[in-house]
Design a protein around this motif. Sequence first.
Motif, mmCIF file in Angstrom:
data_model
loop_
_atom_site.group_PDB
_atom_site.id
_atom_site.type_symbol
_atom_site.label_atom_id
_atom_site.label_comp_id
_atom_site.label_asym_id
_atom_site.label_seq_id
_atom_site.Cartn_x
_atom_site.Cartn_y
_atom_site.Cartn_z
ATOM 1 N N VAL A 1 -3.477 4.433 -19.937
ATOM 2 C CA VAL A 1 -4.278 3.229 -19.670
ATOM 3 C C VAL A 1 -5.573 3.264 -20.169
ATOM 4 N N ALA A 2 -5.762 2.214 -21.098
ATOM 5 C CA ALA A 2 -7.009 2.048 -21.900
ATOM 6 C C ALA A 2 -7.709 0.959 -21.072
ATOM 7 N N GLU A 3 -9.047 0.958 -20.720
ATOM 8 C CA GLU A 3 -9.758 -0.084 -19.985
ATOM 9 C C GLU A 3 -10.937 -0.298 -20.477
ATOM 10 N N ALA A 4 -11.617 -1.625 -20.641
ATOM 11 C CA ALA A 4 -12.771 -1.924 -21.148
ATOM 12 C C ALA A 4 -13.239 -2.906 -20.160
ATOM 13 N N VAL A 5 -14.560 -2.623 -19.701
ATOM 14 C CA VAL A 5 -15.256 -3.672 -18.806
ATOM 15 C C VAL A 5 -16.244 -4.450 -19.235
ATOM 16 N N GLY A 6 -16.355 -5.733 -19.246
ATOM 17 C CA GLY A 6 -17.529 -6.743 -19.937
ATOM 18 C C GLY A 6 -17.877 -7.381 -18.990
ATOM 19 N N THR A 7 -18.783 -8.490 -19.465
ATOM 20 C CA THR A 7 -19.211 -9.633 -18.796
ATOM 21 C C THR A 7 -19.225 -10.692 -19.579
ATOM 22 N N ALA A 8 -19.004 -11.884 -19.157
ATOM 23 C CA ALA A 8 -19.087 -13.280 -19.997
ATOM 24 C C ALA A 8 -20.077 -14.037 -19.088
ATOM 25 N N ARG A 9 -20.322 -15.105 -19.923
ATOM 26 C CA ARG A 9 -21.084 -16.183 -19.561
ATOM 27 C C ARG A 9 -20.889 -17.490 -20.102
ATOM 28 N N GLN A 10 -21.102 -18.435 -19.688
ATOM 29 C CA GLN A 10 -20.808 -19.890 -20.247
ATOM 30 C C GLN A 10 -21.812 -20.303 -21.110
ATOM 31 N N VAL A 11 -21.791 -20.950 -22.178
ATOM 32 C CA VAL A 11 -22.642 -21.412 -23.064
ATOM 33 C C VAL A 11 -22.855 -23.083 -22.812
ATOM 34 N N GLY A 12 -23.828 -23.562 -22.255
ATOM 35 C CA GLY A 12 -23.938 -24.948 -21.972
ATOM 36 C C GLY A 12 -23.529 -25.344 -20.487
ATOM 37 N N PRO A 13 -23.210 -26.478 -20.224
ATOM 38 C CA PRO A 13 -22.678 -26.892 -18.822
ATOM 39 C C PRO A 13 -21.839 -26.245 -18.003
ATOM 40 N N ALA A 14 -21.637 -26.205 -16.738
ATOM 41 C CA ALA A 14 -20.752 -25.499 -16.016
ATOM 42 C C ALA A 14 -19.336 -25.772 -16.492
ATOM 43 N N ASP A 15 -18.856 -26.928 -16.995
ATOM 44 C CA ASP A 15 -17.489 -26.858 -17.581
ATOM 45 C C ASP A 15 -17.183 -26.683 -18.909
ATOM 46 N N SER A 16 -18.129 -25.872 -19.487
ATOM 47 C CA SER A 16 -18.110 -25.396 -21.148
ATOM 48 C C SER A 16 -16.938 -24.627 -21.149
ATOM 49 N N SER A 17 -16.080 -24.858 -22.316
ATOM 50 C CA SER A 17 -15.057 -23.801 -22.676
ATOM 51 C C SER A 17 -15.411 -22.850 -23.804
ATOM 52 N N GLN A 18 -16.874 -22.745 -23.904
ATOM 53 C CA GLN A 18 -17.362 -21.841 -24.884
ATOM 54 C C GLN A 18 -18.336 -20.833 -23.904
ATOM 55 N N LEU A 19 -17.694 -19.477 -24.275
ATOM 56 C CA LEU A 19 -18.431 -18.500 -23.380
ATOM 57 C C LEU A 19 -18.722 -17.514 -24.307
ATOM 58 N N LYS A 20 -19.745 -16.650 -23.845
ATOM 59 C CA LYS A 20 -20.268 -15.205 -24.782
ATOM 60 C C LYS A 20 -19.670 -14.105 -23.948
ATOM 61 N N VAL A 21 -19.145 -13.080 -24.490
ATOM 62 C CA VAL A 21 -18.853 -11.900 -23.512
ATOM 63 C C VAL A 21 -19.309 -10.747 -24.601
ATOM 64 N N ARG A 22 -19.613 -9.705 -23.599
ATOM 65 C CA ARG A 22 -20.124 -8.312 -23.905
ATOM 66 C C ARG A 22 -19.497 -7.190 -23.607
ATOM 67 N N PHE A 23 -19.255 -6.289 -24.103
ATOM 68 C CA PHE A 23 -18.705 -5.135 -23.618
ATOM 69 C C PHE A 23 -19.958 -3.882 -23.655
ATOM 70 N N ALA A 24 -20.863 -4.223 -24.236
ATOM 71 C CA ALA A 24 -21.835 -3.046 -24.178
ATOM 72 C C ALA A 24 -22.659 -3.032 -22.926
#
Length: 197
Positions: free
Chosen positions: A93-116
């Motif tokens: 099993v290969a696994e990558a752990v990352g973090t995402a954050r929303q761009v804009g308001p709390a109901d925004s469907s646009q996020l930014k994600v990083r695995f660095a």
Amino acid sequence: MNIKNLKTTTFALLLAAGVQSACTTTADTASSAPLQSIPTLDVARYMGTWHEIAKYPNRFQQQCVSNTQAEYSLQGAGRVQVINRCQTSDGSVAEAVGTARQVGPADSSQLKVRFAPAWLSWLPMVWGDYWVIDLDPAYQLVAVSEPRREYLWVLSRTPAVDEQAYRRLLARLEARGFDVQRLERSPQDADEQVSPE
């Protein structure tokens, strides 16, 4: 060939060329129009496990041969933990752990994600776009992409997806300028789903 047949043949060829040109222009227009994400996203409802049904091939998933899935969980400070898992050709099993954050308001469907690593999070280039561009009302089938349409994923809450729902989704994606012929199906085996080791 007589004149009447020549005129009929010429007309048919011109008509076919016109139809092809119109179809190409429509597809070109759709792919050149700015991509829109869905109007709102209930992030808490979106959390949980999603199974990859199809994707545009990409370099960072080359080792994955089956059972690709993403697990999302809410963290503090408006962040989302992302854990991507897949089975490789040797059965591991290969696994990558990352973090995402929303761009804009709390109901925004646009996020930014990083695995660095977190210490690099101040660099804009380590954050990639994660846009929810199609999502059924029941939050069971989703399409995720980014503004340039270079990446595309189709995810489902279950390892198998209803084929009619999948075809309808593909039709909507094609209407929005995506080359659905580039999509490759992602093998899922309900009996051998990956889990953390």
